[in-house]
Design an enzyme around this catalytic site. Structure first.
Site, PDB file in Angstrom:
ATOM      1  N   HIS A  33     -61.937  -7.013 -31.145  1.00 30.60           N
ATOM      2  CA  HIS A  33     -63.256  -6.462 -30.314  1.00 30.60           C
ATOM      3  C   HIS A  33     -62.710  -5.099 -29.947  1.00 30.60           C
ATOM      4  CE1 HIS A  33     -65.512  -9.816 -31.072  1.00 30.60           C
ATOM      5  NE2 HIS A  33     -63.969 -10.306 -31.813  1.00 30.60           N
ATOM      6  N   GLU A  35     -64.935  -4.617 -26.928  1.00 28.03           N
ATOM      7  CA  GLU A  35     -64.523  -4.152 -26.008  1.00 28.03           C
ATOM      8  C   GLU A  35     -62.819  -4.093 -25.704  1.00 28.03           C
ATOM      9  OE1 GLU A  35     -68.935  -6.341 -27.415  1.00 28.03           O
ATOM     10  OE2 GLU A  35     -66.523  -6.092 -28.158  1.00 28.03           O
ATOM     11  N   CYS A  63     -70.025 -10.405 -26.962  1.00 29.17           N
ATOM     12  CA  CYS A  63     -69.207 -12.140 -27.359  1.00 29.17           C
ATOM     13  C   CYS A  63     -68.988 -13.029 -26.297  1.00 29.17           C
ATOM     14  CB  CYS A  63     -68.636 -12.520 -28.307  1.00 29.17           C
ATOM     15  SG  CYS A  63     -66.399 -11.780 -28.155  1.00 29.17           S
ATOM     16  N   CYS A  66     -65.283 -11.277 -25.361  1.00 27.11           N
ATOM     17  CA  CYS A  66     -65.806 -10.133 -24.373  1.00 27.11           C
ATOM     18  C   CYS A  66     -66.040 -10.640 -23.426  1.00 27.11           C
ATOM     19  CB  CYS A  66     -66.433  -9.217 -25.658  1.00 27.11           C
ATOM     20  SG  CYS A  66     -65.492  -8.838 -27.130  1.00 27.11           S
TER      21      CYS A  66
END
Length: 133
Positions: A33, A35, A63, A66
């Site tokens: 991801h 992040e 999410c 993260c």
């Protein structure tokens, strides 16, 4: 790149120290991801796993994974654009800030460039659906 268009930057003292975008498809990794990748780059650049005095900016509400990475990295704050009703962990699906017991809680600002972020994501998925048929 055929990746969901989510970008993240880590800022310290007004300067961007890292930036990343989703690479789940390219890396075939569930953890790639934006992040997490931006946090990892920032840690390498600063030579520390602690990102104190840093702010994470991201186009979509983070999410659970993260947010967990942000808490563990001691990110001071998180600023995000669009809400994520299917996975957002800062108020949409649920709010990780309501869970008591963590030793760190970043401050949160939501809705920054929300319309632009939302439209970018909607257009991406609209084009994905059109190109499949």
């Amino acid at each position: 790149m055929d990746e969901v268009p989510i970008g993240a930057v880590v800022v310290k003292e007004g300067k961007v120290i890292s930036k990343a975008h989703n690479l789940r498809e390219a890396k075939q990794s569930a953890t790639a991801h934006a992040e997490v990748l931006a946090i990892e780059k920032a840690c390498r650049k600063l030579g520390s796993w602690r990102l104190e005095d840093c702010v994470l900016y991201v186009t979509l509400e983070p999410c659970t994974m993260c947010i967990g990475a942000s808490i563990l990295a001691r990110v001071d704050g998180i600023v995000y654009g669009a809400k994520d009703p299917k996975g957002g962990s800062l108020g949409s699906l649920y709010d990780i800030g309501l869970i008591k017991g963590f030793n760190h809680y970043p401050w949160v600002v939501s809705g920054v460039c929300e319309e632009e972020s939302s439209m970018l994501l909607k257009e991406f998925f609209k084009n994905k659906r059109l190109n499949k048929g």
